[in-house]
Design an enzyme around this catalytic site. Sequence first.
Site, short mmCIF file in Angstrom:
data_model
loop_
_atom_site.label_atom_id
_atom_site.label_comp_id
_atom_site.label_asym_id
_atom_site.label_seq_id
_atom_site.Cartn_x
_atom_site.Cartn_y
_atom_site.Cartn_z
CG ASP A 66 -1.84 1.13 1.25
OD1 ASP A 66 -2.52 1.35 0.24
OD2 ASP A 66 -1.89 1.83 2.27
CB THR A 99 -1.76 6.54 -2.04
OG1 THR A 99 -1.76 5.13 -1.90
CG2 THR A 99 -2.75 7.14 -1.08
CB THR A 100 0.50 3.42 -5.73
OG1 THR A 100 0.31 2.83 -4.45
CG2 THR A 100 1.85 3.03 -6.26
CG ASP A 392 -7.69 0.24 1.81
OD1 ASP A 392 -7.55 1.11 2.68
OD2 ASP A 392 -6.74 -0.38 1.29
P1 ADP Z 1 -3.26 2.68 -5.69
O1 ADP Z 1 -2.53 3.01 -4.43
O2 ADP Z 1 -2.99 3.70 -6.75
O3 ADP Z 1 -4.70 2.41 -5.48
P2 ADP Z 1 -3.06 -0.11 -6.37
O4 ADP Z 1 -1.91 -0.99 -6.11
O5 ADP Z 1 -4.31 -0.32 -5.61
O6 ADP Z 1 -2.54 1.37 -6.22
O7 ADP Z 1 -3.40 -0.21 -7.92
C1 ADP Z 1 -4.40 0.53 -8.51
C2 ADP Z 1 -4.43 0.26 -9.99
O8 ADP Z 1 -4.73 -1.10 -10.24
C3 ADP Z 1 -5.49 1.09 -10.66
O9 ADP Z 1 -5.01 1.58 -11.88
C4 ADP Z 1 -6.60 0.09 -10.87
O10 ADP Z 1 -7.44 0.42 -11.94
C5 ADP Z 1 -5.81 -1.16 -11.15
N1 ADP Z 1 -6.59 -2.38 -10.92
C6 ADP Z 1 -7.22 -2.76 -9.80
N2 ADP Z 1 -7.84 -3.95 -9.97
C7 ADP Z 1 -7.59 -4.34 -11.23
C8 ADP Z 1 -7.93 -5.50 -12.02
N3 ADP Z 1 -8.66 -6.48 -11.52
N4 ADP Z 1 -7.48 -5.54 -13.28
C9 ADP Z 1 -6.72 -4.54 -13.77
N5 ADP Z 1 -6.37 -3.46 -13.10
C10 ADP Z 1 -6.78 -3.33 -11.84
#
Ligand code: ADP
Length: 559
Positions: A66, A99-100, A392
């Site tokens: 995270d 956030t990422t 979350d």
């Molecule tokens: P953040 O801190 O930005 O939320 P995450 O590690 O949660 O970082 O990644 C978020 C990214 O992953 C977003 O671009 C989201 O659309 C993508 N994402 C989440 N679930 C899926 C999925 N099942 N398939 C493809 N992309 C996904």
Amino acid sequence: MANEGAGGQPVYILREGSTQSKGRDAQQFNIMAAMAVAEAVKSTLGPKGMDKMLVDPTGNVTVTNDGATILREVQIDHPAAQMIVEVARAQDDEVGDGTTTAVVFTGELLRKASELMDKQIHPTVIATGYRMAADKARELLPAIAVSVEKSDRKLLEKIAITAMTGKGAEAEGVMLAKLAVDAVLSVEESGKVDIDNVKVEKMVGPGAMASELIKGIALSKSRVAENMPRSVSKAKILLLNSAMEIKKTQVDASIKIKSPQQMKTFLDQEEAMLRKNVDFISKSGANVIFCQKGMDDHVASHLGKKGIYAIKSVSESDMKKLAKATGARIVTKIEEIDPKDLGYAGLVEERRVSGEESLTFIEECKNPKAVTVFIRGSTATLIDELERALHDALRVVGVVVEDKKVVPAGAAPEIELSLRLKQYASTVGGREQLAVEAFANALEIIPRTLAENAGLDPIDMLVSLRSKHESKNGKNFGLNVFEGKPVDMLAAGVIEPLRVKTQAVSSAAEAAVMILRIDDVISSGGPSEQTIHEAQMQAQRQLAAGRMGGMPPGMGGFM
Ligand code: ADP
Ligand code: MG
């Protein structure tokens, strides 16, 4: 820092020991430091992102992917790097997710800016272009989004599941999503969701699947006296904000007692007063009391005799939640209790949940505006993981219930936005056009990184995503990281709140612009001066070595 003074004498305006770096140097160092932060969290992005192991100075280990957690736990001293941490914090405060994404995007905006500066484009021009692009992006994003209704439970659950993907607690994802949706829909009040009204209680016990939503409050407290009933149904609840005990005599207010008779009178008076209070309470019809302050054993036993259930020393925040759950009003003066102040719960009960530990459940409340998620799990570590995931889920569901707008996941909005901003750039003209284009290109870092982290070829993926988006009905296509191809994310039900994207665009642009506009770093003595100097030296070495993305010192402790 010396300037020529009147008589040709240098004039020193900075304290001795201060350091200063100016112009292109200052900008380059700041950009490097900021990019290093982005680089540090980049590999965690997306469902296939990697984890980081964080070790704090006392040796405690946290494994997480995270972005917000990583940046919170790691000590970052460099002032420009600190500004990126602020981006993550703002994103976490406003949305609780993304956030990422926000940090990685900020890093890329700065990388592109640095490239433009190498081509002699002035930072002020880049800043203006970035601002224009961010404004346009905020205007375009709602058109990419889809409206939803809060009655669409299935969809709300999907939003929760997307937010939890890749974060550990996946086996329990569906269960947590349902709990989060139930909880959020309960506490929603005139379109607003304050997830502080969702209390989380946790206790090691059977499996995680025994976790449940309580339509009311669970308190990790037991009743004050043994003679009180263990359970009260159709409870009429008094929330009391004053103590039910004899005030201790002050040191300077001594009472002279000369005879045993006098002593008895004195005690009788006290006793009478307490009894009167118990009578007030019982006359009001209350059969359950939550008292924020203390309560004498004596009083407790009187209350018990009258069949009243009581808990003392309840925290202020729990009192507020109890008020929201039961509809009670917090009372300060016992003499002034009005039956209308009392709240209601179908059942108030003390239950032993595991081993020796008892909790009080205030449940079956009518339309409670505060609820409790009671998390169970076989180990404390698992429970903590579930709690983070639930948090979350609560945040994103809350945001969607408030905004009623979602976007497809898998970088679909980034690709679409990038294409539309490139079209917009051609209408801008001047040198700012280059900055708007750079902004549009920087958005592609998100699909690229998602692909990279999933072991896919980023260029191939980008090309096929772009071509989908350029075709008819392709705007919802995002990267399916599991199958390595673009899919309609809306149809697949992989969706996120729109606010994740609007907030990321806003705070990333703001931070990048702020960093670009700094051309003078003056640090006045103190311990951080050394750190900044070292960071700058290292940045310079990396630049010379043609290697980006290292970590300036002061960011150690992990990786
Ligand atoms: P953040 O801190 O930005 O939320 P995450 O590690 O949660 O970082 O990644 C978020 C990214 O992953 C977003 O671009 C989201 O659309 C993508 N994402 C989440 N679930 C899926 C999925 N099942 N398939 C493809 N992309 C996904
Ligand atoms: Mg996320």
